[in-house]
Structures are given as structure tokens and as C-alpha cells.
Design a protein around this motif. Structure first.
Motif, mmCIF file in Angstrom:
data_model
loop_
_atom_site.group_PDB
_atom_site.id
_atom_site.type_symbol
_atom_site.label_atom_id
_atom_site.label_comp_id
_atom_site.label_asym_id
_atom_site.label_seq_id
_atom_site.Cartn_x
_atom_site.Cartn_y
_atom_site.Cartn_z
ATOM 1 N N LYS A 1 0.843 -1.199 0.000
ATOM 2 C CA LYS A 1 0.000 0.000 0.000
ATOM 3 C C LYS A 1 0.874 1.244 0.000
ATOM 4 N N PHE A 2 0.621 2.132 -0.959
ATOM 5 C CA PHE A 2 1.450 3.319 -1.126
ATOM 6 C C PHE A 2 0.714 4.613 -0.793
ATOM 7 N N SER B 1 0.671 3.790 4.345
ATOM 8 C CA SER B 1 1.923 3.199 3.867
ATOM 9 C C SER B 1 2.943 3.065 4.989
ATOM 10 N N PRO C 1 7.219 1.445 1.110
ATOM 11 C CA PRO C 1 6.403 2.096 0.081
ATOM 12 C C PRO C 1 6.385 3.618 0.196
ATOM 13 N N THR D 1 9.593 -4.564 -6.063
ATOM 14 C CA THR D 1 8.572 -3.687 -5.495
ATOM 15 C C THR D 1 8.478 -2.383 -6.276
ATOM 16 N N TRP E 1 6.847 -3.005 -9.675
ATOM 17 C CA TRP E 1 5.396 -3.148 -9.553
ATOM 18 C C TRP E 1 4.742 -1.798 -9.333
ATOM 19 N N TYR E 2 5.314 -0.979 -8.483
ATOM 20 C CA TYR E 2 4.743 0.340 -8.203
ATOM 21 C C TYR E 2 4.676 1.188 -9.478
ATOM 22 N N ARG F 1 0.590 2.296 -10.535
ATOM 23 C CA ARG F 1 0.548 3.405 -9.586
ATOM 24 C C ARG F 1 -0.852 3.750 -9.105
ATOM 25 N N ALA G 1 -1.694 1.141 -6.574
ATOM 26 C CA ALA G 1 -0.814 1.230 -5.419
ATOM 27 C C ALA G 1 -1.164 2.404 -4.515
#
Length: 322
Positions: free
Chosen positions: A174-175, A180, A184, A305, A308-309, A313, A316
Motif C-alpha cells: 500500500k502506497f 503506507s 512504500p 517492489t 510493480w509500483y 501506480r 498502489a
């Protein structure tokens, strides 16, 4: 993994960061998994957990559902953080006992350890002091679940495993700033700074605090394994999961900055809390009891990571409270 073929399993929090990995592993092993969403089953309310267990009649329950956030959230919302987590675990443990569940796998938190625990944290250190203040409401709620499971095991024979992973990270984290955690949050800051050519990034604390980061897929393997084995001579004791590497926050943000191409200044704000001064666990019991060791290196896990982010986005950064 043939153990799981045809078994009915409930995973609370199965749509979450860690839960999705656990569900995928169980399904790949042949289990029939139910992962109820909070909109359908509110585990903080009396009776909901009992109805869930009665409806699905699982042989195993994995309790991964939690209300979590970073330091900022912990400081802003300590009361609901404590109460929601305490009630969810309490209701699940009792529902599993009353429903005749064979094994209940509970996921605790490294935040439960005392603020000044000698590194590496051993499971026997868990009760040797008060947790770091910003983590205490969440950490103590989770420790209450351990006591609950232990007394139920002694009085009623309820079987359980209690797993304490250190700081998790990986793709799917979780961003959003409201929830977060450190990795992240730092990835988001450094990526955005690199994109706009910022001269500096503001970072909370002094950078001297340390953490031990565990890749989420490694944690999921151990948690599924905990549902398969008997803990032997120490079935009532918790089991740490760690990566065997303690990393300072300074090293963490410097590594992230390098990986995302941010070359500006890292500007530390010592008026903000560092959190727990040091964090690293003794994971030897997991190796003995579960036959488990982490596989992902820190740098490779960070790269995965970040990749993926950058590719996800919107997902995330979604506000979980929206």
C-alpha cells in the motif's frame, strides 16, 4: 503441499497485501479457500465470525485481517487501531474454538516487542517491556490474541500457531500516505522527486533506526507451512519470521534513491519520530519448527517492489478509506 488438497480453509484479510499471497499458495495446493471481505463479514461485530465459521465449516482458519498503517496513522488513530484489531482477533479465536476448527493460524506483529529489546529479538523477549509508544496500541492488541489462544489451548485443547513476521514489503504493498509503511512511503517519495527533478527529499527521523524487511512471498510460504505442521515441543509459543538482515532507515532510503535514479539530497527531520530504535528478529525457531528460510535478497525485493509500483501506480496509491 498435498496436505491441502480438498481442505476447506478460511483466510481473513485474504484480499490484502499478505492475504492474496497466502490464498494463492493454498489454492495452488488444492485447498478450497474462502476469503470473506470486510463489507460482507465485519469481524469487529459480535456474531459475524461465528456465522462465517458455521457457514463454511473450515478445517483451518488463517487470521490475517488487520487495521494497519504507518507511524503517522498510528499516532493519529490509536483508539480505533487498538479496538478494531483486538476485537477481530478475539472474535475469530472464539469462533474457531466453538466451531471445531482444527487449526487457527494467527499473524502477530513485530510491533509487539518491547521498545528496547536486544537485537535479535527472541520470542522469549516478547513480555520483557512496553512496546515503542507509536506502535503500542496495535502491538498490545495483537499480544492479547496470543494470550487468548494460549489459554484456550491449555483449557480447551484449541490448536493454533502464532506467527510474528518482521516488516513486510513487496509488490502489491500500500502506497497511499494514510497507511503506507516505511518502504512504500520512501519509494513513492523518491520516485516522485526523481520525476520532477527535485533537489531534495524530506525523510522522517534521523535515519539511525534499523529495520529487518521480509519479502511478502517469503512470509506467505511460512504462514501456509504453519498450517501444516505440529509445533512439537513448543506448540504454545510464537514463531518469528525474519530475513536475517538488519538495515538502517538511512541505508534503506539511500538504496531506494539509487534504484529509482534520485540523485538529490536526503534531508532528515529529527523532529519526527524514528519509531523503534532497532528491529531485527531471531528466526531460528521458524527454521526448526517450519523448515523455513527466506529466499529473496533485499536489493532484488526492492527492485521487484519498485517495478510493480511504477507499473501499477493508480492501484498502489488508492486510498483504502475512500
Amino acid at each position: 503441499m498435498r496436505f491441502w488438497t480438498g481442505r476447506r480453509v478460511v483466510v481473513t484479510g485474504g484480499a490484502g497485501f499478505l492475504g492474496r499471497r497466502v490464498v494463492a499458495l493454498l489454492e495452488a495446493a488444492g485447498a478450497r479457500v474462502v476469503a470473506p471481505r470486510s463489507i460482507d463479514v465485519d469481524l469487529t461485530q459480535p456474531g459475524h465470525a461465528e456465522r462465517m465459521i458455521s457457514e463454511h465449516r473450515p478445517s483451518e482458519v488463517f487470521h490475517l485481517a488487520a487495521q494497519v498503517g504507518g507511524i503517522g496513522y498510528n499516532l493519529a488513530q490509536p483508539a480505533p487501531l487498538y479496538l478494531a484489531n483486538l476485537l477481530m482477533g478475539t472474535h475469530i479465536i472464539e469462533a474457531a474454538r466453538l466451531g471445531g476448527v482444527d487449526n487457527t493460524i494467527l499473524v502477530g506483529t513485530v510491533c509487539s516487542y518491547p521498545k528496547f529489546t536486544p537485537v535479535p529479538f527472541a520470542e522469549t523477549d516478547l513480555w520483557n517491556g512496553y512496546p515503542e509508544e507509536s506502535n503500542a496500541p496495535y502491538g498490545i492488541a495483537k499480544k492479547a490474541h496470543l494470550i487468548h489462544a494460549q489459554v484456550n489451548a491449555l483449557q480447551y485443547g484449541q490448536r493454533f500457531a502464532y506467527i510474528i513476521p518482521t516488516n513486510l514489503y513487496g509488490p502489491g504493498d500500500k502506497f497511499h500516505p494514510s497507511v503506507s509503511h516505511v518502504i512504500p512511503a520512501l519509494i513513492k517519495k523518491c520516485v516522485e522527486a526523481a520525476e520532477v527533478g527535485a533537489s531534495h527529499v524530506d525523510v522522517w527521523g534521523t535515519g539511525s533506526a534499523s529495520r529487518e524487511y521480509l519479502y511478502v512471498d517469503d512470509a506467505a510460504r511460512a504462514i501456509v507451512r504453519a498450517g501444516e505442521v505440529d509445533a512439537g515441543d513448543g506448540p504454545l509459543e510464537p514463531i518469528n519470521l525474519g530475513a536475517d538482515r538488519e538495515v538502517t532507515i538511512k541505508e534503506t532510503v539511500e538504496t531506494i534513491a539509487e534504484l529509482v535514479g534520485f540523485t538529490g539530497e536526503l534531508r532528515w527531520d529529527p523532529s519526527k519520530p524514528d519509531g523503534q530504535p532497532r528491529r531485527g528478529v531471531d528466526g531460528s525457531r521458524a527454521n526448526v519448527v517450519l523448515g523455513w528460510k527466506p529466499e529473496m535478497s533485499f536489493d532484488e525485493g526492492l527492485r521487484a517492489t519498485i517495478d510493480w509500483y511504477l507499473a501499477n501506480r493508480a492501484e498502489a496509491e488508492r486510498d483504502p478509506h475512500a
